[in-house]
Design a protein around this motif. Sequence first.
Motif, PDB file in Angstrom:
ATOM      1  N   UNK B 300       0.843  -1.201   0.000  1.00 19.71           N
ATOM      2  CA  UNK B 300       0.000   0.000   0.000  1.00 19.71           C
ATOM      3  C   UNK B 300       0.880   1.253   0.000  1.00 19.71           C
ATOM      4  N   UNK B 301       1.922   1.234   0.837  1.00 20.49           N
ATOM      5  CA  UNK B 301       2.822   2.389   0.906  1.00 20.49           C
ATOM      6  C   UNK B 301       3.570   2.552  -0.420  1.00 20.49           C
ATOM      7  N   UNK B 302       4.029   1.422  -0.946  1.00 19.69           N
ATOM      8  CA  UNK B 302       4.788   1.415  -2.200  1.00 19.69           C
ATOM      9  C   UNK B 302       3.955   2.002  -3.329  1.00 19.69           C
ATOM     10  N   UNK B 303       2.675   1.565  -3.374  1.00 18.22           N
ATOM     11  CA  UNK B 303       1.757   2.009  -4.411  1.00 18.22           C
ATOM     12  C   UNK B 303       1.479   3.508  -4.268  1.00 18.22           C
ATOM     13  N   UNK B 320       7.644  14.512  -4.073  1.00 16.80           N
ATOM     14  CA  UNK B 320       6.470  13.733  -3.693  1.00 16.80           C
ATOM     15  C   UNK B 320       6.813  12.631  -2.709  1.00 16.80           C
ATOM     16  N   UNK B 321       7.976  11.976  -2.933  1.00 16.52           N
ATOM     17  CA  UNK B 321       8.282  10.840  -2.043  1.00 16.52           C
ATOM     18  C   UNK B 321       8.541  11.298  -0.618  1.00 16.52           C
ATOM     19  N   UNK B 322       9.109  12.506  -0.469  1.00 13.97           N
ATOM     20  CA  UNK B 322       9.317  13.011   0.888  1.00 13.97           C
ATOM     21  C   UNK B 322       7.982  13.239   1.574  1.00 13.97           C
ATOM     22  N   UNK B 323       7.044  13.825   0.821  1.00 15.56           N
ATOM     23  CA  UNK B 323       5.710  14.059   1.390  1.00 15.56           C
ATOM     24  C   UNK B 323       5.103  12.727   1.831  1.00 15.56           C
ATOM     25  N   UNK B 324       5.236  11.709   0.963  1.00 17.07           N
ATOM     26  CA  UNK B 324       4.677  10.399   1.289  1.00 17.07           C
ATOM     27  C   UNK B 324       5.301   9.809   2.536  1.00 17.07           C
ATOM     28  N   UNK B 325       6.628   9.861   2.601  1.00 15.97           N
ATOM     29  CA  UNK B 325       7.326   9.255   3.749  1.00 15.97           C
ATOM     30  C   UNK B 325       6.957   9.961   5.047  1.00 15.97           C
ATOM     31  N   UNK B 330       3.923  10.103  10.088  1.00 21.63           N
ATOM     32  CA  UNK B 330       2.923  10.725  10.961  1.00 21.63           C
ATOM     33  C   UNK B 330       1.803   9.743  11.278  1.00 21.63           C
ATOM     34  N   UNK B 331       1.413   8.948  10.271  1.00 23.97           N
ATOM     35  CA  UNK B 331       0.373   7.932  10.502  1.00 23.97           C
ATOM     36  C   UNK B 331       0.799   6.998  11.628  1.00 23.97           C
ATOM     37  N   UNK B 332       2.068   6.579  11.572  1.00 23.06           N
ATOM     38  CA  UNK B 332       2.582   5.691  12.613  1.00 23.06           C
ATOM     39  C   UNK B 332       2.481   6.345  13.986  1.00 23.06           C
ATOM     40  N   UNK B 333       2.848   7.617  14.060  1.00 17.34           N
ATOM     41  CA  UNK B 333       2.778   8.335  15.340  1.00 17.34           C
ATOM     42  C   UNK B 333       1.335   8.437  15.835  1.00 17.34           C
ATOM     43  N   UNK B 334       0.406   8.687  14.891  1.00 21.54           N
ATOM     44  CA  UNK B 334      -1.003   8.783  15.284  1.00 21.54           C
ATOM     45  C   UNK B 334      -1.471   7.452  15.869  1.00 21.54           C
TER      46      UNK B 334
END
Lengths: 159, 375
Positions: B300-303, B320-325, B330-334
């Motif tokens: 999912x992350x790769x896609x 874009x990849x920086x924004x994604x990472x 942040x998702x992990x922190x949430x």
Amino acid sequence: MSEPLPRRNWLLHGLQASVAATVAALFYPVLRFVWPRAATSSGAADVVAPFRPDELRADPDGSWPARFTFNFGGQPCMVIRDPDGKIRAFNGKCTHLDCNVEYRPAQGDIFCNCHNGVYDLNGRNVSGPPPRPLEAFTVTIRTPEGKPGQEEIVVSRSA
Amino acid sequence: MSPAAHDAPPQDEKASSAVKRFLFERLGLESALALAAKKRVPVHRTTLFYFLGGMALFLFGIQLVTGILLSLYYKPSPDQAFESVRAIMTEIEYGWLFRSVHSWSANLLIGVLLLHILTTFMMRAYQRPREVTWITGVLLLFIFLAFGFSGYLLPWNKLAFCATGVGTEIAGTVPFVGSYVLLVARAGEHVTGDTLARFYSLHVVILPLAAFALLGVHLFLVQKHGMSVPRRVAEKHGGEKLVPSIPFVPHFLLRDMVGWYLALAILAALAALFPWELGEKADPFGPTPKGIKPEWYFLAMYQALKILPAQVGGLEWLPGKTVGVVFFGLCGLVVLAVPFLDVGAGRGGPRRILNFLAAVAVVFFIVMTAWGLTE
């Protein structure tokens, strides 16, 4: 036991037996996996040494070069030339605790550095802890056909 | 003092109970037994969810056993890694079984952990006093993802080599520290034998130690706080203590075992019918193989990184990849902070925002993964 087994115990024993059977079934492949692979070294009864008879001499410092010991079916085959000029070959594993022994031309013996085991040049254990003589191999000097002057050392397991 | 049952006079004692008596007296097993006897599992509509933790633990056990076995023959060097795994698959007796089970079980384990964490969220089981249980659980999920990523490189095949290159490259896009992360992860600028040794150490020493430590805390807290009962269930029965329950030993444990036997059967079937592929040996200078994609749990992350534009909003400093990472970080922190973000948990208030986010995350994960798989 004086009282009869409660009927439910059969269920319990059945469960215990099933778990034991599972453990055994899992243990079998584990054992087969852990068991070592069949040896990959050749079981040939005789091999040609990777050096020629005229090369066999001690280093200038008096020590016997390690290159005169080669792999013979997974065991170190140590080839020596004794003071009388006779070429001999032994399994270089000390019979005490499997250390690799060393030929000492100056002392005229075969010595094990682990526990000071001493063998004479016939491989007989003469002092120290080794319980048995070194395994001796048969040495044959052969001249390959059509190659006069290029003698080879052939080492064979004694029958 | 030993309980009455163990106070039989020694003369009519059987040998087995003499051994028992010996051990009890010296190891203080009474307290362990008392703890086990006290532990109960509530029975209600979602009791099934309580099995997921035990299932994950069982699969971790499988990973430990098969992993130790594989380490007996595996050789972590670029010259020998691929060949040693090939020998495990073809020469060593039952090697194919242990390697395939290790790989399949790793995938099942991640799946079970995802379900475990999702159902824990659904039951709101993370609320006071179980916040630390939740946090250690989420950290364990991260650890197992790292297990998956590091283990993937070990066979040193083409896919593994490329996946490691891409994965560490992604870590390298983290703002500010990324380039250092990449250097440390790869042990240099490129994926080499040093990377392999590093990943091996991570996979068989560092991560297991971390997993044991976290798991110890996690399991201790589960014992300490007992099973969480959803508020609605507790209210229906007039209090958490009044919810019907079964003893953990043996009732729940036997049900656990049914699940473990099922898992064992599934693993054996998967290993026998779909042995894990080995592929071709890695070639550091060859082209990346076609259709390269990571394991499903990273897909999912790769896609998502695939569809992000090279530059967000045409801004050169915003790849874009920086924004994604950063977004996934942040998702992990949430997720880690869920117990503290759910402010209404204590009084049973609604949880609208978190529910919405979780639903979006699940749908995103499923859709992106399915897309990645079918592409």
